[in-house]
Design an enzyme around this catalytic site. Structure first.
Site, PDB file in Angstrom:
ATOM      1  N   LYS A 132      13.171   9.857  -3.774  1.00 41.54           N
ATOM      2  CA  LYS A 132      12.701   8.615  -3.164  1.00 41.54           C
ATOM      3  C   LYS A 132      13.644   7.489  -3.565  1.00 41.54           C
ATOM      4  O   LYS A 132      14.184   7.484  -4.677  1.00 41.54           O
ATOM      5  CB  LYS A 132      11.281   8.337  -3.668  1.00 41.54           C
ATOM      6  CG  LYS A 132      10.609   7.127  -3.061  1.00 41.54           C
ATOM      7  CD  LYS A 132       9.191   7.001  -3.605  1.00 41.54           C
ATOM      8  CE  LYS A 132       8.451   5.813  -3.006  1.00 41.54           C
ATOM      9  NZ  LYS A 132       7.053   5.763  -3.480  1.00 41.54           N
ATOM     10  N   MET A 181       7.834  -0.821  -0.763  1.00 46.22           N
ATOM     11  CA  MET A 181       6.877   0.263  -1.013  1.00 46.22           C
ATOM     12  C   MET A 181       5.437  -0.233  -0.946  1.00 46.22           C
ATOM     13  O   MET A 181       4.545   0.370  -1.532  1.00 46.22           O
ATOM     14  CB  MET A 181       7.154   0.921  -2.379  1.00 46.22           C
ATOM     15  CG  MET A 181       8.578   1.444  -2.489  1.00 46.22           C
ATOM     16  SD  MET A 181       8.870   2.404  -3.983  1.00 46.22           S
ATOM     17  CE  MET A 181       8.878   1.134  -5.227  1.00 46.22           C
ATOM     18  N   SER A 207       4.153   5.736   0.511  1.00 48.05           N
ATOM     19  CA  SER A 207       5.467   5.149   0.549  1.00 48.05           C
ATOM     20  C   SER A 207       6.592   6.171   0.389  1.00 48.05           C
ATOM     21  O   SER A 207       7.737   5.836   0.644  1.00 48.05           O
ATOM     22  CB  SER A 207       5.584   4.071  -0.525  1.00 48.05           C
ATOM     23  OG  SER A 207       5.491   4.627  -1.809  1.00 48.05           O
ATOM     24  N   VAL A 228       1.230   5.374  -6.431  1.00 50.67           N
ATOM     25  CA  VAL A 228       0.342   4.472  -7.168  1.00 50.67           C
ATOM     26  C   VAL A 228      -0.912   4.155  -6.348  1.00 50.67           C
ATOM     27  O   VAL A 228      -1.768   3.395  -6.770  1.00 50.67           O
ATOM     28  CB  VAL A 228       1.082   3.196  -7.613  1.00 50.67           C
ATOM     29  CG1 VAL A 228       1.328   2.270  -6.431  1.00 50.67           C
ATOM     30  CG2 VAL A 228       0.336   2.450  -8.709  1.00 50.67           C
ATOM     31  N   GLY A 229      -0.982   4.759  -5.169  1.00 49.77           N
ATOM     32  CA  GLY A 229      -2.175   4.566  -4.352  1.00 49.77           C
ATOM     33  C   GLY A 229      -2.401   5.766  -3.448  1.00 49.77           C
ATOM     34  O   GLY A 229      -3.463   5.939  -2.855  1.00 49.77           O
ATOM     35  N   GLY A 230      -1.372   6.593  -3.378  1.00 48.41           N
ATOM     36  CA  GLY A 230      -1.425   7.774  -2.518  1.00 48.41           C
ATOM     37  C   GLY A 230      -0.050   8.118  -1.969  1.00 48.41           C
ATOM     38  O   GLY A 230       0.101   8.961  -1.089  1.00 48.41           O
ATOM     39  N   SER A 231       0.978   7.485  -2.513  1.00 45.61           N
ATOM     40  CA  SER A 231       2.309   7.499  -1.913  1.00 45.61           C
ATOM     41  C   SER A 231       3.053   8.820  -1.972  1.00 45.61           C
ATOM     42  O   SER A 231       4.115   8.963  -1.372  1.00 45.61           O
ATOM     43  CB  SER A 231       3.170   6.395  -2.531  1.00 45.61           C
ATOM     44  OG  SER A 231       2.734   5.143  -2.076  1.00 45.61           O
TER      45      SER A 231
END
Lengths: 567, 567
Positions: A132, A181, A207, A228-231
């Protein structure tokens, strides 16, 4: 110039283009306008049959074995993946940094070292790994979709990058992200939008969307994302690949570009780095090799503990199923595939118990997690945006109104107090009503199927496990079928009285939705275990997968990777 | 009433007194006015010889074995320690909550259960364990030296307390702390000052000062303290006992009274709970039993990992010696005992390398750690103080001027950024100049010997390892000797140009200092390992101890416990 970002973007895209050899250009006629691009690598004529075999007929594990047996040289493997990544880029715009020249040089060096030493350089000898864009690789940018960060090449590698290199990996590309992101759809003004290679009308997610698309195209055999949230888990779902978000302190995260100010990891939710791949064993390979390299000696946040000390999924297990997060009811096919998974587990002898999001407290996680994303007020990345007069990406422009004041310390304190309380409350989710301990939880990755571009709804099913720091992975189960498209919400499922559920229903039942757009989607489940037990997670995901295979459900699995492998 | 705290304190002390049976009162003539009180339990006539044997001739490990072999009943063990704790209280004012009645009832129940089940209730069957006042025990206060918190009995146990009870432990006392645990000398207005049982002129330390004094008196065989700046290791040193501060996320800390607002653990430095005892094996017992109880299932902050996965101290090891923190030069006897330890290690075949606090970055830790203690501005505990018109304790009154505004989020963010950077920088402390990995570090616990009451200097040698989250333990080496008292700073050691070093020299060289007051002090070293390797720490402490024994230095070790054991 009035909008400096335009010139920066042009130069950045030119640079990227210039790093793809002209002979690796494919005819635009080779690329379907409107449908799946998964076949392009095979049909465009650029790859030799040996290169097709290297990139399609292997897992990372089997490719490594072939490298060690000298069936392939590192150079030909690197070449094959560089070429295929170039094709993927031309199809779905998934790359940011193109590092082909360095990759070839390194692969050559690895071949020479292998010959000289008589043994491979490390456990990942010759394996190409994609990263990434947020990972720093010396000499290359980490733009994370912000023009202001372009042309500022990294002076050091991120620690994880060093570890992968020491293990013998070959870096060859970095992959696209949303602007800063900050979204779940990988569009930014510097590199443009990454398309979903299976269907350009639906989102590639984010992201780590560039990773997801590249891996689905088999332009990478093993990628590293962050979450950090579902990336990691969201683009894994969108692209029908596997993705694992470890607990925060398992895999080195130090030395990344975040677009945020330093120190945020100490105050907000903590992002994890994790693997994305076309199968589970390759995710395991990544986790095992990194854990066994002693990463705690190199990143102070990483906890002590080798792979073997990261838990075991027991032979006789108890699995909980969380059918809804309590805020949004899943689309009918999402609920259906979860139920198919439950049935397959039961058939294979695994006991499954129901978890109620309302009773367990899970329902509260989403709202609390969301508050943690507002601490810094976006001041850092919005200032970076302003500095080149860059505009917000389409999705963000409907949500971000501008900088907000930084959260007050008093509020931040109450947020952490609420988090501590909810974390403690959530421990009960790991016990059934008879007090027996659950080994894993299965639940949706999202309440919807992979939606159209810029329509990803919420991240309640993924961000909760960041706040709780539970390892969680996306397991692709099967393609959506034409008959799934006619499923409706059952009458007993009245809409919940909140905008999330209403918005989610819109994606399935709304006017203007032609469900046929969802036909190429992969239905997935999310598998979750208790904190810092990544080995147990891999075990759980393997058991779920095996159960579905045995139950015959795996028959219609059409993970992009598997399709591609059927040459 | 104009100062409600006075009445609260009176009632609280009356309550404590009333819970000590009248027949356990000792003559005030039995208690020396001016010297060591360590002999009182033997000379006061209250304890039977069997009770003396139970309380003095055992480690926790051997006492457990005796309980399991039914050499003693749980009831007689509990009685013996209740009596001895009552004596300790009358000598040095070390207790807060007296729980003798409940302890006896529980001990009786344990005996009955043992008879009924034919096996012990748990791994700590019948073992009396003392707790720092901050731990919550159902039905008892956690006052932590604040009148405002008195007479508010806990409705639940702290999680660690539940774990100890389930393992079969007997709770019988809680122990004194400084006011709000904000000092390093255990004085508060509710319970008064805890005296150092070896010498009432020097400090008993804090904030787990009551524990330290009680254990030195052999009124407890195993105690639990907490440490966010040195609060286990400092009173361990002052009282000549062993104390281990684990990494934060190893032992459950949830559900304690802190005097601070909820959520602080998310923003500031993180406190650890850990054992204090008269020998190393008992500290190990505590760490092992708690770790192997699966505490990560009960406290969301605890990391997954049983005792055996917490590292191993290797047979061939490399130890670093940090002779100074770079800010304060140790008193000559402190430097001397560290050098004796180095020599003993070398003699026993352990390689020792020097660590330079300036080069390694260690020198910066103290100042940064101190800033973390100012985040909340003291608003919570100072409000509690105000609510009963309580005054500051003597030591705090010279340092605390009143509430300060809470730190701004921007400042807090920069603090966390600085911490992240320093943590990363400090990883280099674990490599010698040839790149070899250090297994442990030895250093002073403090730059001074145990000072007179209310004169503890800084906590630079202890708080650094909280900020860095390294497990660290206090190892008593030997009593200070009369000849040590004549040692001076060497001429090459010019005073450092800061108030800390100047203040520290004052304690040794200053006018008005009669060094004879230090004669009962124990000289200790601190042993430190890398994060979350508590088992390795115990291994390292054992190796250091063995080396000193072999080197003959252990001959003049006069740990209070060992003295007491020589009946």
């Amino acid at each position: 110039m009035s909008e400096p970002w335009r010139e920066i973007s042009r130069r950045k895209q030119d640079e990227r283009k210039s790093r793809i050899p002209p002979e690796w250009r494919i005819q635009s006629a080779s690329i379907p306008n409107n449908g799946s691009m998964l076949d392009v690598p095979r049909t465009c004529g650029l790859l030799t049959s040996r290169e097709l075999s290297i990139t399609e007929s292997h897992s990372a594990v089997s490719l490594l074995a072939a490298l060690v047996e000298r069936k392939y040289t590192s150079l030909e493997v690197a070449t094959a993946f560089c070429k295929r990544a170039a094709i993927a880029q031309q199809c779905c715009n998934c790359l940011t940094e193109v590092m082909f020249e360095d990759a070839m040089a390194r692969a050559k060096w690895l071949d020479e070292e292998f010959a000289r030493r008589g043994k491979p350089v490390g456990l990942l000898h010759g394996l190409p790994i994609s990263l990434k864009d947020s990972f720093k690789a010396k000499g290359y940018d980490s733009t994370v979709g912000l023009a202001a960060l372009a042309f500022k090449p990294a002076k050091e590698n991120s620690t994880l990058v060093d570890i992968l290199l020491e293990a013998g990996a070959v870096l060859y590309v970095k992959t696209n992200t949303p602007q800063a992101m900050m979204a779940l759809d990988s569009h930014n003004n510097v590199f443009g939008r990454t398309l979903n290679p299976r269907n350009p009308h639906v989102t590639a997610g984010g992201s780590s969307g560039g990773e997801g698309a590249l891996i689905a195209m088999r332009g990478s055999i093993l990628g590293v994302g962050t979450d950090v949230g579902g990336s990691i888990r969201i683009p894994a779902m969108c692209n029908g690949v596997y993705g694992i978000k470890p607990s925060f302190s398992r895999i080195p995260f130090i030395g990344q570009e975040s677009g945020g100010p330093p120190g945020m990891g100490g105050l907000g939710l903590k992002a994890s780095a994790g693997p994305m791949a076309t199968n589970l064993r390759d995710c395991e390979l990544f986790l095992r090799v990194v854990s066994d390299s002693g990463p705690w000696e190199r990143d102070p946040s990483v906890v002590f503990g080798e792979w073997r000390s990261q838990g075991t999924f027991p032979a006789k297990s108890l699995v909980g199923v969380l059918r809804s997060d309590g805020n949004t009811r899943p689309h009918p096919p999402v609920a259906k595939v979860l139920e198919e998974t439950v049935q397959a587990l039961k058939t294979s002898g695994v006991e499954v118990v129901e978890i109620d999001a309302m009773k367990s407290g899970f329902q509260k996680c989403n709202a609390l997690a969301n508050k943690f994303f507002t601490i810094e007020g976006g001041n850092n990345w919005l200032s970076l945006l302003e500095s080149t007069k860059e505009r917000l990406s389409p999705w963000l422009s409907t949500r971000v109104v501008g900088k907000r004041p930084m959260m007050r310390t008093e509020t931040l304190l109450s947020l952490h107090a609420a988090k501590e309380q909810l974390e403690a409350e959530m421990l009960s989710i790991w016990r059934d009503e008879n007090g027996r301990r659950l080994d894993a939880i299965i639940c949706p990755v999202a309440p919807h199927v992979t939606p159209e571009v810029d329509r990803w709804g919420g991240m309640g099913y993924t961000s909760a496990f960041v706040m709780l720091d539970y390892p969680a992975g996306t397991l692709p189960i099967r393609d959506i079928s034409p008959s799934d498209l006619s499923l409706g919400f059952s009458h007993s499922e009245t809409p919940l009285n909140n905008k999330f559920d209403q918005g989610n229903r819109e994606l399935w039942d709304g006017k203007g939705i032609d469900r046929k757009v969802y036909l190429e989607s992969t239905l997935c489940v999310q598998v979750v275990v208790a904190r810092l037990q990544e080995r147990k997670l891999v075990g759980a995901m393997g058991v779920v997968e095996q159960a579905l295979k045995k139950g015959g459900k795996k028959g219609d699995v059409a993970v992009a990777s598997e399709k591609a492998a059927k040459l």
